[in-house]
Design a protein around this motif. Sequence first.
Motif, PDB file in Angstrom:
ATOM      1  N   LEU A  25       0.858  -1.293  -0.079  1.00 35.40           N
ATOM      2  CA  LEU A  25      -0.242  -0.120   0.317  1.00 35.40           C
ATOM      3  C   LEU A  25       0.502   1.085   0.032  1.00 35.40           C
ATOM      4  O   LEU A  25       0.521   2.237  -1.180  1.00 35.40           O
ATOM      5  CB  LEU A  25      -1.117   0.368   0.826  1.00 35.40           C
ATOM      6  N   GLY A  26       1.911   1.548   0.974  1.00 38.97           N
ATOM      7  CA  GLY A  26       3.128   2.417   0.167  1.00 38.97           C
ATOM      8  C   GLY A  26       3.440   2.840  -0.813  1.00 38.97           C
ATOM      9  O   GLY A  26       3.577   3.892  -0.878  1.00 38.97           O
ATOM     10  N   SER A  27       4.039   1.832  -1.311  1.00 38.71           N
ATOM     11  CA  SER A  27       4.418   1.721  -2.287  1.00 38.71           C
ATOM     12  C   SER A  27       3.681   2.479  -3.710  1.00 38.71           C
ATOM     13  O   SER A  27       4.130   2.878  -4.336  1.00 38.71           O
ATOM     14  CB  SER A  27       4.972  -0.104  -2.919  1.00 38.71           C
ATOM     15  N   THR A  30       6.178  -4.361  -2.732  1.00 34.84           N
ATOM     16  CA  THR A  30       6.942  -3.467  -2.747  1.00 34.84           C
ATOM     17  C   THR A  30       7.102  -2.770  -4.090  1.00 34.84           C
ATOM     18  O   THR A  30       6.123  -2.189  -4.516  1.00 34.84           O
ATOM     19  CB  THR A  30       8.080  -3.196  -1.915  1.00 34.84           C
ATOM     20  N   ASN A  31       7.192  -3.771  -5.053  1.00 32.76           N
ATOM     21  CA  ASN A  31       8.076  -3.526  -6.366  1.00 32.76           C
ATOM     22  C   ASN A  31       6.702  -3.525  -7.151  1.00 32.76           C
ATOM     23  O   ASN A  31       6.034  -2.964  -7.911  1.00 32.76           O
ATOM     24  CB  ASN A  31       8.816  -4.847  -7.014  1.00 32.76           C
ATOM     25  N   GLY A  70      10.918  -7.301 -11.187  1.00 27.31           N
ATOM     26  CA  GLY A  70      10.958  -7.362  -9.941  1.00 27.31           C
ATOM     27  C   GLY A  70      11.075  -8.682  -8.902  1.00 27.31           C
ATOM     28  O   GLY A  70      11.552  -8.394  -7.363  1.00 27.31           O
ATOM     29  N   PRO A  71      12.726  -9.769  -9.015  1.00 27.05           N
ATOM     30  CA  PRO A  71      13.523  -9.594  -8.242  1.00 27.05           C
ATOM     31  C   PRO A  71      14.839  -8.689  -7.645  1.00 27.05           C
ATOM     32  O   PRO A  71      15.083  -8.634  -6.517  1.00 27.05           O
ATOM     33  CB  PRO A  71      14.520 -11.226  -9.197  1.00 27.05           C
ATOM     34  N   LEU A  72      14.556  -7.420  -8.413  1.00 19.52           N
ATOM     35  CA  LEU A  72      15.797  -6.850  -7.278  1.00 19.52           C
ATOM     36  C   LEU A  72      15.180  -6.706  -6.028  1.00 19.52           C
ATOM     37  O   LEU A  72      15.996  -5.863  -5.914  1.00 19.52           O
ATOM     38  CB  LEU A  72      15.506  -5.164  -8.232  1.00 19.52           C
TER      39      LEU A  72
END
Length: 439
Positions: free
Chosen positions: A23-25, A159-160, A349-351
């Motif tokens: 949600l923050g992202s 997050t991403n 994604g994997p970052l």
Amino acid sequence: MTSPAAPDRDSAQLRRAVASSFLGSVIEYYDFLLYATASAVVFSQVFFTNLDPLVATVASFGTFATGYLARPLGGLVFGHFGDRVGRKRMLVLTMVLMGVASSLIGLLPTYEQIGAWAPLGLVLLRVLQGVAVGGEWGGAVLISAEHATSRRGLWASFTNAGAPCGMVLSTAVLTGSAAVLGEEAFLAWGWRIPFLLSIALLALGLFVRLRVAEPRLFQEAEPSRRAPLLDVLRHRPRQLALGVGVGLAAFVAQSTLTTFVLAYGVQAGFTRQAVLNAITLSSVTAVVGIIGFSALSDRLGRRPVVLVGALAMAVYSFALFPLVDSGSSALLLVALVLGQGVIHPMMYGPLAALYTELFSTESRYTGASLGYQLAGLGGGLAPVLFAQLQSAGAGTTAISGTITTFCALTVGCVLALRETSGQDLASTTGAAVVEEGKR
């Protein structure tokens, strides 16, 4: 002795942490990417009305880039205190800073009202946005990854995944405002509505975020005697440098497929709404792609997934602009869904998990934030560079070649790193080391 209720509490905290991070992202990137969309369709006509239209577009993208330039500063400041006093406190501060900055953009007078002070104020508020999002990402990823006991790639990826959700939300609100109000009213004052909605989103985000506890991993870690930045630069400089290279192409591709393609598609003859619709649909597919490929990286490793994505993006970059130039709305949608929904998520994604695994607990917020945000400079500078190439008369082949160069750099950096997915985050030795050649 561990309490029988401890696993349940840990599981509940993990769910709260992931929900808070997601949600923050969404909120942070709603605000940050709302500016990106507005810079392509509004700001050149509101804050740079004294310039030639093409020059105004370059200037508008320039203010967009300042947010990316400020992100490493946010990563350093919030990363330092996040490693010292806790992840949660910094995440609350970043959310407040972003909400206030975005709301003030919605209240900012235009060039016709206050002259040059208008673009200067826009740049200042964009810098504050950059500082906020620069501090947000690292803390949001860490608070999920450090709560997780397994499937770290999956949980950190939410997050991403918030970034394309923020793009969908910002685009929907901006285009909805334009559709309801009409072009004249939208340019006169309607574009402010999406920015002012940040106040409501801020209240919702704080309600969720304040219920999350600090990760036990951070609470049990011994603080470093030296500043976190010095710890990163002294003990993990190669991990930092290679981490920047690994993420660079993902950010260049991201801003190409959203910000630059929006302006380019309109130049190619599509209506602004048609391009925004295609970007919105591709952003929805990107959420699934990011989570899916991140989960796959838990099984196959971070390196293979990112490597395939970078190679695919290098090839795809030469097909992107011919598909847009075709004039077909169907092919435009295919181009963006393939690029943003399938290929880019492999790289991006994997970052979240990878950057977390590159650094030890006592300097992880600083190291992960700095690596990610320095890589993010590519996303801010790419639209400016591509707009300048266009104004200089260069064709899209030069733009595709530039994207491919960044992809080649990412491939080299991925190959220089060992696999990080098996890294124990509680290890005092930090993250996976860099290969020093074949032994």
